[in-house]
Scaffold this active site. Structure first.
Site, PDB file in Angstrom:
ATOM      1  CB  SER A  91     -56.482 164.582 -69.156  1.00 46.42           C
ATOM      2  OG  SER A  91     -55.780 164.071 -68.273  1.00 46.42           O
TER       3      SER A  91
HETATM    4  N1  SAH Z   1     -52.728 167.582 -65.419  1.00 45.23           N
HETATM    5  C1  SAH Z   1     -51.705 167.598 -66.260  1.00 45.23           C
HETATM    6  C2  SAH Z   1     -51.267 166.340 -67.028  1.00 45.23           C
HETATM    7  C3  SAH Z   1     -51.087 165.219 -66.430  1.00 45.23           C
HETATM    8  S1  SAH Z   1     -49.921 164.040 -66.773  1.00 45.23           S
HETATM    9  C4  SAH Z   1     -52.002 168.572 -67.500  1.00 45.23           C
HETATM   10  O1  SAH Z   1     -53.000 169.355 -67.448  1.00 45.23           O
HETATM   11  O2  SAH Z   1     -51.008 168.816 -68.319  1.00 45.23           O
HETATM   12  C5  SAH Z   1     -49.429 163.379 -65.384  1.00 45.23           C
HETATM   13  C6  SAH Z   1     -48.706 164.256 -64.667  1.00 45.23           C
HETATM   14  O3  SAH Z   1     -48.065 163.903 -63.231  1.00 45.23           O
HETATM   15  C7  SAH Z   1     -47.134 164.271 -65.449  1.00 45.23           C
HETATM   16  O4  SAH Z   1     -46.755 165.668 -65.593  1.00 45.23           O
HETATM   17  C8  SAH Z   1     -46.284 163.766 -64.558  1.00 45.23           C
HETATM   18  O5  SAH Z   1     -45.052 164.067 -64.437  1.00 45.23           O
HETATM   19  C9  SAH Z   1     -46.880 163.890 -63.123  1.00 45.23           C
HETATM   20  N2  SAH Z   1     -46.493 162.956 -62.111  1.00 45.23           N
HETATM   21  C10 SAH Z   1     -46.530 161.519 -62.127  1.00 45.23           C
HETATM   22  N3  SAH Z   1     -46.081 161.148 -60.907  1.00 45.23           N
HETATM   23  C11 SAH Z   1     -46.188 161.979 -60.159  1.00 45.23           C
HETATM   24  C12 SAH Z   1     -45.503 162.205 -58.628  1.00 45.23           C
HETATM   25  N4  SAH Z   1     -45.577 160.901 -57.745  1.00 45.23           N
HETATM   26  N5  SAH Z   1     -45.846 163.380 -58.203  1.00 45.23           N
HETATM   27  C13 SAH Z   1     -46.114 164.429 -58.944  1.00 45.23           C
HETATM   28  N6  SAH Z   1     -46.461 164.368 -60.246  1.00 45.23           N
HETATM   29  C14 SAH Z   1     -46.131 163.295 -60.853  1.00 45.23           C
END
Ligand code: SAH
Length: 226
Positions: free
Chosen positions: A72
């Site tokens: 983000s």
């Molecule tokens: N906070 C992260 C980026 C978020 S992108 C950073 O600082 O880089 C969203 C993330 O959520 C991705 O890595 C994706 O794989 C994860 N995600 C999506 N659905 C998910 C779920 N059901 N359980 C755990 N992680 C999930």
């Protein structure tokens, strides 16, 4: 200092000076919690992205982290961290926090600077493993990593004083509401891809109260087994 970091280029885009500029931009965009600002001034955001994106690491923009996921933009990380840190009127400071969506681990690092114990769950194995290594390399010892479907929360370590979700949910997962301690706060983007609202949900006893914080744009939360 410019140019002294192994990843920096001639322009010093990975330097402390560009991080300080990022922090000024955070201030102009509503991030006012000094603890969050200090953490983001300290953490090397360029260490969380691939070589090709390091020069963009301190601009206020989201960055690709592989597997169709994104880190983000700094203002959103700042606003979410700040919203999570607001103390509970019932139980005070938040000491145990669950993060859903470890991704690159950048948001995890911000939390680990500010909160005693951080639990972070990621559903994609490659991302989970590289974040784990990266954060260990940066010296964090207060993070517990889970590789699982975070829509189910992480019951074994709950309840939590705070839960933060870094992917957008169509609806707030019930398990996360249940794993919130009384006085706990959940920060989560909710809604379809082009119409998401960042929401804070506060639990008081068995009651939940939602507050809308900002319109946002997150990748969708993946549901079901990895
Ligand atoms: N906070 C992260 C980026 C978020 S992108 C950073 O600082 O880089 C969203 C993330 O959520 C991705 O890595 C994706 O794989 C994860 N995600 C999506 N659905 C998910 C779920 N059901 N359980 C755990 N992680 C999930």
């Amino acid at each position: 200092m410019v140019g002294s970091h192994p990843h920096s280029r001639g322009l010093g885009l990975a330097s402390p000076a560009s991080r300080a500029k990022m922090v000024e931009e955070l201030r102009r965009n509503g991030v006012s919690d000094e603890r969050v600002l200090a953490a983001m001034l300290k953490i090397p955001r360029h260490d969380f992205v691939e070589e090709a994106w390091k020069g963009e690491a301190y601009r206020n923009r989201p960055l690709p982290i592989g597997q169709a996921q994104t880190l983000s933009q700094p203002v959103v990380v700042g606003l979410m961290s700040q919203a999570l840190l607001v103390p509970s009127s019932e139980t005070g400071a938040r000491r145990r926090v669950l993060e859903i969506g470890t991704g690159s681990g950048y948001q995890t690092a911000v939390l680990a600077e500010l909160i005693e114990r951080v639990y972070s769950v990621e559903r994609l194995k490659g991302l989970s493993e590289s974040a784990r290594k990266r954060l260990a390399g940066l010296g964090y010892r207060n993070i517990h990593f889970g590789y699982a479907d975070g829509t189910l929360g992480w019951d074994a370590h709950g309840p939590y004083d705070g839960i933060i979700v870094t992917a957008a949910a169509a609806e707030v997962p019930r398990a996360l509401l249940e794993q919130l301690a009384p006085g706990g706060r959940l920060v989560i983007p909710v809604g379809p891809p082009n119409n998401q609202m960042l929401r804070a949900i506060d639990r008081s006893g068995a009651r939940y109260q939602a507050t809308d914080l900002a319109t946002v744009s997150f990748v969708p939360l993946l549901e079901g087994r990895a």
